[in-house]
Structure formats: C-alpha cells, structure tokens
Design an enzyme around this catalytic site. Structure first.
Site, short mmCIF file in Angstrom:
data_model
loop_
_atom_site.label_atom_id
_atom_site.label_comp_id
_atom_site.label_asym_id
_atom_site.label_seq_id
_atom_site.Cartn_x
_atom_site.Cartn_y
_atom_site.Cartn_z
N THR A 18 0.95 -1.38 0.04
CA THR A 18 -0.04 -0.06 0.18
C THR A 18 0.77 1.29 -0.08
O THR A 18 0.49 2.35 -0.64
CB THR A 18 -1.06 -0.07 1.16
OG1 THR A 18 -1.96 -1.17 1.03
CG2 THR A 18 -1.68 1.23 1.36
N THR A 21 2.70 -10.34 13.95
CA THR A 21 1.74 -10.64 13.13
C THR A 21 0.80 -9.60 12.76
O THR A 21 0.64 -8.65 13.58
CB THR A 21 1.08 -12.27 14.24
OG1 THR A 21 0.18 -12.57 13.08
CG2 THR A 21 0.24 -11.45 15.19
#
Ligand code: ASP
Length: 339
Positions: free
Chosen positions: A13, A161
């Site tokens: 992104t 994570t």
C-alpha cells in the site's frame, strides 16, 4: 557506499495508487516521495540508496521465491550499507520478515521491514512516519536484527503478526515484547536484542513444500489425508489452546500419524494469540504429540511455516528438522526450563 541505508521497495500500500479496482502497485510511484522525505529532513535522516523490485506487488501475491529474492539482494548488498529498509505490503509482511530472519542467519545489520495502511501519496498516510522510523533504526547499530516496524513499535520480525486490517497500529508481537518503542525518543530494549555470534550466511534455497492448517470443530480427517500427500514435506497444525486437538477422533489422529510416518514434519502451534503449546497439559494435547507431531511452543504460525520451509529445503532428514523446530534459532521461540 558504506554509511547509507538501502531502501528496497517490494510493493504494498505504501507505494500504491488508486485504480477503479482498488489500490494497486505501480512501478516508479513511490521513489519521488521517499527522495523528498529524505531530502527535506536536511540531514536528520541518513542518505539512502533506493531500489525497487522489477515489479512491485501487492504482498497478497508474494511467494517464497520473493523471500529468496529479497534475501539474496540484502546478502549481496550487506557490506555496502549500514542498514536496510524493506518496504512491503502488510498482508504478508510477517511471513517475509520471518523468512528473512531464517534465510539470513547472523546478518548483523538492521533489516527493518515496514509499509503502511494508507498510500504515502495521501495526506493522512502512516507511510511517512513508518519510513522515517525505519530509516532511523536502520541507520543505527542498536538493533542488528530482522525487525518489523509499524506505528509506535519495532518488533522482532519472526514474532510479529498482523492484528488489524484497517487500524494504523496494524502489527503486534503478543508473545514477545517490542524491541523498541517509538515515542518522543526511539527507546530500545537493549536486553532483548540479539547479537550475532557467527559469520553472516545466506540460505539460498530451495525451500521445502509446507502448509498450515487450523484445527476446528468438525475438521474432517479426509482433508488432512488429502493435504498430506507429495509434494508436502511439512505441516503447521494450528491447534487449540495449549496445543490440543480432537483426541476422540481416531481418523484425525490416524491421519496425523500417517503423515509423520511418511516423513512429513508436523509442528503444533496454538491458534491463540498469546501463550504457548504446553506438552502434557491436557490429554487431548498428549494424544496429538503421540502421533509424532512436535510442539512449536510459542512460535507464530508465520514463523513456524517459514522456518519449516527453510529447514526442509536444506536437505536435513525429518528427525533433524523436527528437532530444530523445537529449538530457538533466530529468537522466534521461547525455550522454557522443564517444570
Ligand atoms: N494488500 C496490501 C499488501 O499487502 C495491503 C497493505 O500493504 O497494507 O500489499
């Protein structure tokens, strides 16, 4: 030139533009923003060398070959730079950061993997702050590890994570404290940082064939039987709680046992966000480990999967890989003293 930071843009992104189909990676779109951020810092940020992969991607398209490509680039450039920033999509950032920690043992230079939730071209982008933080960490000598920087935390790469699909604090390492926090100062927890004790090395591949599967109520053993066929060499089983599975399901246990008997390394991790696999805590967990599966303790599923792929690619036999999976090799696993 020694002294600068290599910024390697792989996609994500941070460098994306909006298209009718949603955000998409476009070659060349990010470099002007990075250059401008560094130049306008008037020397507060280190000099950089910017490099982009031939085709920046949405990290949802990343493959193990991409991990190998990035590892090779970093290894080959190691002596020419003070540190490294890898710009990457958030979706599989934790996999790449984990893989790099196993592919580049004892790298001994900061490798900071980062990206953003909002493209850098947008006014409210988090990419600018993440990039600045990453450059500062990469230019210093305090954290010579593969790390993942996002928002206000610098996490060990193989402990991280993705925990938020839209929030700007998108990553956490719930089983291990941050290596640093980024507030007014960059506060490094020096006691946690690993210092390499061997020569740097590149594990060049190939990687083993692995899969990860989440246990759930009603899990059909036939799914496991179908999965555990050649070319599969390793399986991460995301079990319940302390490492438990359905021990009254004879077919399930038989399928795991048949897999380990066929030489597939089966590693049990917990699908909980925090905590660890505790062998012997429950009869349901003991039954699972009696099949020949081994505990992965507090490794994330991402770390277990990438570590398994790296080890299996090195031509070790299944027993040796199973033993290594229970050992801490890059800070990914907490070794507990026997109770
Ligand atoms: N889909 C994007 C990627 O992983 C998401 C992001 O970068 O935030 O490349």
């Amino acid at each position: 030139m020694r002294g600068d930071v290599l910024v390697l843009h792989t996609g994500g992104t941070i460098g994306m533009v909006e298209t009718p189909d949603g955000h998409a990676a476009v070659p060349g779109a990010l470099a002007p923003y990075v250059d401008w951020i560094v130049e306008s810092s008037r020397g507060e940020l280190p000099p950089i060398t910017f490099r982009e992969l031939d085709r920046p991607i949405d990290s949802a398209n990343a493959t193990p070959d991409d991990w190998l490509t990035v590892a090779r680039i970093l290894h080959d450039a190691r002596d020419a730079h003070t540190g490294f920033v890898v710009l990457h999509g958030t979706d599989t950032m934790a996999y790449t950061a984990s893989a790099l920690s196993f592919l580049l043992p004892s790298f001994g230079r900061p490798v900071v993997v980062t990206g953003s939730q909002i493209p850098i071209a947008r006014t409210r982008s988090d990419g600018r702050q993440n990039l600045i933080g990453a450059l500062q960490v990469a230019a210093g000598a305090a954290v010579p590890e593969v790390t993942l920087l996002f928002g206000e935390v610098l996490l060990r790469g193989n402990r991280a994570t993705k925990v938020d699909a839209s929030g700007l604090d998108a990553f956490d390492s719930p089983r291990f404290p941050p290596l640093a926090t980024l507030g007014i100062d960059v506060a490094v927890n020096h006691a946690l940082v690993r210092v390499p004790d061997a020569e740097p090395r590149l594990v060049s591949g190939p990687l083993g064939q692995v899969a990860a599967v989440r246990v759930f109520p009603g899990f059909s053993a036939s799914i496991l039987v179908n999965l555990c066929r050649p070319p599969l060499q390793g399986l991460v089983l995301e079990a319940y709680g302390a490492g438990n599975g359905p021990s009254e399901d004879r077919d399930f246990l038989a399928a795991v046992e048949a897999a380990t008997a066929a030489g597939i390394v089966v590693v049990v991790v917990t699908q909980c966000v925090r905590g660890t696999v505790q062998p012997g805590a429950y009869a349901t967990g003991s039954a699972l480990l009696r099949t020949g599966a081994v505990p992965g303790f507090d490794m994330t599923s991402e770390a277990a999967l990438t570590k398994l792929a790296v080890l299996l690619g090195q031509g070790l036999d299944a027993g040796a890989v199973a033993a290594e999976m229970q050992r801490d090799v890059a800070g990914e696993l907490t070794v507990r003293a026997p109770a």
